[in-house]
Design an enzyme around this catalytic site. Structure first.
Site, PDB file in Angstrom:
ATOM      1  N   MET A 150       2.861   6.636   2.583  1.00 35.03           N
ATOM      2  CA  MET A 150       1.937   5.811   3.350  1.00 35.03           C
ATOM      3  C   MET A 150       0.601   5.618   2.640  1.00 35.03           C
ATOM      4  O   MET A 150       0.103   4.504   2.499  1.00 35.03           O
ATOM      5  CB  MET A 150       1.711   6.441   4.724  1.00 35.03           C
ATOM      6  CG  MET A 150       0.741   5.688   5.612  1.00 35.03           C
ATOM      7  SD  MET A 150       1.412   4.194   6.360  1.00 35.03           S
ATOM      8  CE  MET A 150       2.606   4.916   7.500  1.00 35.03           C
ATOM      9  N   LYS A 151       0.006   6.712   2.155  1.00 31.57           N
ATOM     10  CA  LYS A 151      -1.328   6.626   1.564  1.00 31.57           C
ATOM     11  C   LYS A 151      -1.328   5.964   0.196  1.00 31.57           C
ATOM     12  O   LYS A 151      -2.359   5.457  -0.255  1.00 31.57           O
ATOM     13  CB  LYS A 151      -1.957   8.012   1.472  1.00 31.57           C
ATOM     14  CG  LYS A 151      -1.250   8.961   0.515  1.00 31.57           C
ATOM     15  CD  LYS A 151      -1.945  10.316   0.484  1.00 31.57           C
ATOM     16  CE  LYS A 151      -1.245  11.266  -0.484  1.00 31.57           C
ATOM     17  NZ  LYS A 151      -1.915  12.593  -0.529  1.00 31.57           N
ATOM     18  N   GLY A 152      -0.187   5.957  -0.486  1.00 29.87           N
ATOM     19  CA  GLY A 152      -0.108   5.297  -1.776  1.00 29.87           C
ATOM     20  C   GLY A 152      -0.961   5.973  -2.825  1.00 29.87           C
ATOM     21  O   GLY A 152      -1.080   7.198  -2.874  1.00 29.87           O
TER      22      GLY A 152
END
Length: 250
Positions: free
Chosen positions: A131-133
């Protein structure tokens, strides 16, 4: 003469243009002393550097030492003769990718990712999938038109293929960070061969990324695309949806 005729020659520079100044570092399997420093300097000479000098030397313990050498490179290359193979696709942002997936697929794109075999380094696969990449670029888990399944590290190729079949994956994304003794070549070939044996190679988009991965190498190993350092989730997703659209064109 035109620039194309004379070429576009470049060489390293440090203090002044075209002075060829370079810095390199390496380790030697010997304890640090004056003889070892001289050995490092002579190695740089054998590499073709002009007037090399050891500007830093450090003891690594247990009979190993590390060196930084500064010198002058005499070689140059013609940029006009270089054409690096790379995936051909229109780069889209996150919103554009989501919109195109919704329009073309009319369902979520399923992406299964993993570091395969003995590779335990998840930094690459997490940067693309989670999600945070990474570096301000959100990962595939944040794309509402993508179902991203990150299997993590040290995943057997057989397990990855089985999960891809179970999830009806559109894309398999593999990260390979460990490259000692070219183990990544064996790992990637094994996965590609397994997909061929299962009759899935033409149905699943196969993508690999890593610090020593190039698009040319990926194609040689039977993959659809290869992404090296500096690639983000939007690069992989843009390629994937364009490739899926191409394969499913009426």
């Amino acid at each position: 003469m035109t620039e194309q005729q004379i070429g576009k020659w470049v060489k390293p520079y440090g203090d002044t243009m075209d002075d060829g100044r370079v810095q390199l570092s390496f380790s030697l399997p010997v304890a640090l002393d004056e003889n070892a420093k001289e050995a490092a300097r002579r190695l740089a000479l054998e590499m073709g550097l002009i007037e090399p000098g050891v500007v830093h030397a450090e003891d690594m313990g247990q009979g190993f030492s590390f060196y930084v050498v500064y010198g002058q490179c005499k070689h140059r290359v013609d940029l006009a003769c270089i054409k690096v193979a790379k995936p051909e696709f229109e780069a889209l942002d996150k919103d554009g990718i989501n919109a195109l997936i919704a329009e073309k697929m009319r369902r979520k794109m399923v992406v299964v990712g993993a570091c395969i075999e003995t590779d335990a380094h998840t930094v690459g696969i997490d940067a693309i999938m989670n999600m945070k990449g990474y570096n301000g670029h959100k990962g595939l888990e944040s794309y509402h038109e993508v179902r991203a399944i990150n299997m993590g590290a040290q995943v057997d190729s057989e397990a990855l293929v089985a999960r891809a079949i179970e999830e009806k994956a559109d894309v398999i994304l593999v990260s390979q960070v460990v490259t000692q003794k070219n183990i990544h070549l064996d790992n990637l070939t094994k996965l590609s061969d397994l997909l061929e044996a299962e009759g899935l190679r033409d149905r699943i988009i196969l993508v690999v990324g890593g610090p020593r991965i190039s698009h040319e190498l990926a194609k040689e190993l039977g993959y659809d695309a290869g992404f090296g350092p500096g690639s983000y989730a939007e690069n992989v997703a843009s390629f994937a949806i364009h490739e899926w659209t191409r394969r499913h064109a009426a």
